[in-house]
Design an enzyme around this catalytic site. Structure first.
Site, PDB file in Angstrom:
ATOM      1  N   LYS A   1      25.889  97.729 100.276  1.00 49.84           N
ATOM      2  CA  LYS A   1      26.215  96.686  99.238  1.00 49.84           C
ATOM      3  C   LYS A   1      24.611  96.814  98.628  1.00 49.84           C
ATOM      4  O   LYS A   1      23.737  96.617  99.338  1.00 49.84           O
ATOM      5  CB  LYS A   1      26.524  95.572  99.429  1.00 49.84           C
TER       6      LYS A   1
ATOM      7  N   TYR B   1      26.984  88.453  98.329  1.00 50.62           N
ATOM      8  CA  TYR B   1      27.693  87.794  99.352  1.00 50.62           C
ATOM      9  C   TYR B   1      28.566  86.741  98.865  1.00 50.62           C
ATOM     10  O   TYR B   1      29.680  86.340  99.394  1.00 50.62           O
ATOM     11  CB  TYR B   1      26.694  87.253 100.408  1.00 50.62           C
TER      12      TYR B   1
HETATM   13  P1  NAD Z   1      14.320  99.373 103.420  1.00 54.28           P
HETATM   14  O1  NAD Z   1      13.290  98.990 101.883  1.00 54.28           O
HETATM   15  O2  NAD Z   1      13.662  98.858 104.348  1.00 54.28           O
HETATM   16  O3  NAD Z   1      14.605 100.944 103.350  1.00 54.28           O
HETATM   17  C1  NAD Z   1      14.707 101.601 102.500  1.00 54.28           C
HETATM   18  C2  NAD Z   1      14.712 103.207 102.747  1.00 54.28           C
HETATM   19  O4  NAD Z   1      14.904 103.961 101.803  1.00 54.28           O
HETATM   20  C3  NAD Z   1      13.423 103.665 103.577  1.00 54.28           C
HETATM   21  O5  NAD Z   1      13.751 104.375 104.886  1.00 54.28           O
HETATM   22  C4  NAD Z   1      12.720 104.273 102.467  1.00 54.28           C
HETATM   23  O6  NAD Z   1      11.841 105.272 102.877  1.00 54.28           O
HETATM   24  C5  NAD Z   1      13.808 104.976 101.934  1.00 54.28           C
HETATM   25  N1  NAD Z   1      13.780 105.466 100.352  1.00 54.28           N
HETATM   26  C6  NAD Z   1      14.129 106.733  99.988  1.00 54.28           C
HETATM   27  N2  NAD Z   1      13.781 106.658  98.683  1.00 54.28           N
HETATM   28  C7  NAD Z   1      13.163 105.662  98.271  1.00 54.28           C
HETATM   29  C8  NAD Z   1      12.363 105.459  97.102  1.00 54.28           C
HETATM   30  N3  NAD Z   1      12.446 106.002  96.055  1.00 54.28           N
HETATM   31  N4  NAD Z   1      11.778 104.165  97.127  1.00 54.28           N
HETATM   32  C9  NAD Z   1      11.873 103.298  98.229  1.00 54.28           C
HETATM   33  N5  NAD Z   1      12.503 103.622  99.277  1.00 54.28           N
HETATM   34  C10 NAD Z   1      13.103 104.861  99.713  1.00 54.28           C
HETATM   35  O7  NAD Z   1      15.528  98.465 102.615  1.00 54.28           O
HETATM   36  P2  NAD Z   1      16.700  98.173 103.624  1.00 54.28           P
HETATM   37  O8  NAD Z   1      16.540  96.660 103.574  1.00 54.28           O
HETATM   38  O9  NAD Z   1      16.885  99.194 104.894  1.00 54.28           O
HETATM   39  O10 NAD Z   1      17.941  98.141 102.485  1.00 54.28           O
HETATM   40  C11 NAD Z   1      18.516  99.641 102.194  1.00 54.28           C
HETATM   41  C12 NAD Z   1      19.978  99.140 101.596  1.00 54.28           C
HETATM   42  O11 NAD Z   1      20.800  98.560 102.744  1.00 54.28           O
HETATM   43  C13 NAD Z   1      20.061  98.306 100.434  1.00 54.28           C
HETATM   44  O12 NAD Z   1      20.971  98.852  99.433  1.00 54.28           O
HETATM   45  C14 NAD Z   1      20.246  97.075 100.992  1.00 54.28           C
HETATM   46  O13 NAD Z   1      21.094  96.260  99.923  1.00 54.28           O
HETATM   47  C15 NAD Z   1      21.378  97.287 102.092  1.00 54.28           C
HETATM   48  N6  NAD Z   1      21.265  96.374 102.939  1.00 54.28           N
HETATM   49  C16 NAD Z   1      22.384  95.867 103.561  1.00 54.28           C
HETATM   50  C17 NAD Z   1      22.331  94.667 104.362  1.00 54.28           C
HETATM   51  C18 NAD Z   1      23.655  94.191 105.017  1.00 54.28           C
HETATM   52  O14 NAD Z   1      23.601  93.378 105.644  1.00 54.28           O
HETATM   53  N7  NAD Z   1      24.878  94.908 104.479  1.00 54.28           N
HETATM   54  C19 NAD Z   1      21.064  94.434 104.931  1.00 54.28           C
HETATM   55  C20 NAD Z   1      19.947  94.774 104.566  1.00 54.28           C
HETATM   56  C21 NAD Z   1      19.954  96.084 103.616  1.00 54.28           C
END
Ligand code: NAD
Length: 372
Positions: A139, A223
């Site tokens: 999401k 949410y």
């Molecule tokens: P994050 O920034 O920690 O990780 C993102 C990942 O994507 C990294 O490994 C990064 O290297 C990679 N990536 C690939 N191409 C990229 C680019 N062009 N720019 C930046 N990063 C790039 O983020 P996250 O917290 O892991 O979130 C990722 C997704 O998961 C989002 O859509 C977020 O909304 C979702 N999320 C959901 C929940 C949940 O509870 N359901 C919790 C956290 C995050």
């Protein structure tokens, strides 16, 4: 309150457009049933090894019964090798974002879970579908409704299943509140108020419109929208109004909102107000129906939900991992051909509301009618 017209009956199907059990069954290849009978876990590849994959999804995949981690898609070969060693899958199952088409040749990977920044979900989910893999998309589903449509179309064309990472549907406390709302145990839904916010402390993609699609509404506000739809028994709102609040750190939130609030209007006269921010803490909601109410604090976290209703506290055993329950449910849906609780149509529905909130706020709070 007595003047509130009776609500329309709860019609989840009307709204979710869920795949019927029969057509879902048709989507499940025969070999999957044989695999289920043989007890094979479905293989999952995580796309994007950032905070959520590392802190939650990877560990959760050690707890799942029906799926396991069998591959990754990452921009870092070194990181991929470490994951392969930690989770025990071969280095040949490490892909980068430009080689996702090669997933098609890997029978150990059945499900691809897209966990990259929001603005990349469509590209990665479509690549996974085109490789013939079932897709879980985090999401918010995508930056725009048009991108949601493209993901849904790609999955339909490829004959693969699509689910959204709405983990709270598998949290027992939320499931109990959902049951109370769906069965109208407290009578017709009247109003709800909820908020989710925290102070974003560092610059990252979440404050960049291109990668995030917007500010806290995309990340946290979804949410609160989900809970409003839960309170209404999944009956969609008919219109909304919204207002962006002045930025306290405009240099940080250049092209995205910092704080935004909205009111959803339902056909029966019910209202749901919501708030989200990257500059203040909140994590709760309260819903009121004709004959009772329920509320929850620590509402949206991975654990620690505290729910109370007008009848008393909700006591449920907390799960070891919401994410493990969520991924196991998706795997079971794939294996059994059962419809998902969190289909792509639900992710798209929420993006329709998100786009309307931005449109209303941009138009100075103008009332926007919703068309799903
Ligand atoms: P994050 O920034 O920690 O990780 C993102 C990942 O994507 C990294 O490994 C990064 O290297 C990679 N990536 C690939 N191409 C990229 C680019 N062009 N720019 C930046 N990063 C790039 O983020 P996250 O917290 O892991 O979130 C990722 C997704 O998961 C989002 O859509 C977020 O909304 C979702 N999320 C959901 C929940 C949940 O509870 N359901 C919790 C956290 C995050």
């Amino acid at each position: 309150m007595n003047s509130t017209p009776a609500p329309r009956p709860v019609t989840r199907r009307q709204f979710l457009g869920r795949v019927s059990a029969a057509s879902a069954l048709a989507l499940a290849p025969r070999s999957l049933f044989a695999q289920a009978a043989a007890g094979r876990k479905l293989g999952v590849a995580l796309v994007g090894l950032g905070g959520y994959s590392t802190g939650q999804l990877g560990p959760a995949l050690r707890l799942t019964s029906h799926c396991q981690l069998t591959g990754v898609v990452t921009g870092s070969v070194e990181k991929g090798k470490k994951w392969a060693a930690d989770y025990g899958f071969p280095e040949t199952s490490i892909y980068d974002y430009s080689t996702m088409a090669r997933l098609a040749d890997n029978p150990a990977i059945d499900i691809v879970y897209v966990v990259t920044p929001n603005g990349l979900h469509a590209e990665h989910a479509i690549a996974a579908a085109q490789a013939g893999k079932h897709v879980i998309c985090e999401k918010p589903m995508a930056n725009t409704v048009a991108d949601c449509d493209a993901i849904i179309a790609a999955c339909q064309k490829a004959g693969v299943r699509l689910g959204i990472g709405y983990r709270l549907h598998y949290d027992p406390t939320h499931a109990e509140l959902r049951r109370l709302a769906r069965t109208q145990e407290f009578g017709p839904f009247l109003k709800m108020d909820g908020g989710f916010g925290f102070t974003m402390g560092r610059s990252q993609w979440r404050a960049q419109k291109k990668l995030a699609g917007g500010g806290p509404l995309m990340d946290l506000g979804v949410y609160v929208l989900q809970e409003a739809l839960m309170a209404s028994g999944e009956v969609p709102p008919v219109a909304l109004t919204a207002r962006e609040l002045p930025k306290l750190r405009p240099e940080f939130f250049v092209d995205v909102e910092e704080t935004i609030e909205w009111t959803l209007e339902f056909a029966n006269g019910a209202r749901a107000t919501g708030w989200t921010s990257y500059n203040a803490n909140r994590n709760d909601f309260r819903a009121e129906a004709k004959d009772g109410w329920y509320e929850i604090s620590s509402a949206y976290g991975y654990k620690g939900q505290k729910a109370v209703t007008s009848r008393g506290p909700v006591t449920v055993t907390p799960p070891a991992s919401q994410q493990a329950l969520q991924m196991d449910a998706f795997a079971r849906d794939v294996l059994d051909g059962t419809p998902s609780l969190v289909p792509g149509e639900m992710g798209r529905r929420d993006m329709v509301m998100v786009e309307a909130i931005y449109a209303s706020a941009a138009a100075g709070g103008k009332r926007v009618e919703l068309k799903f």
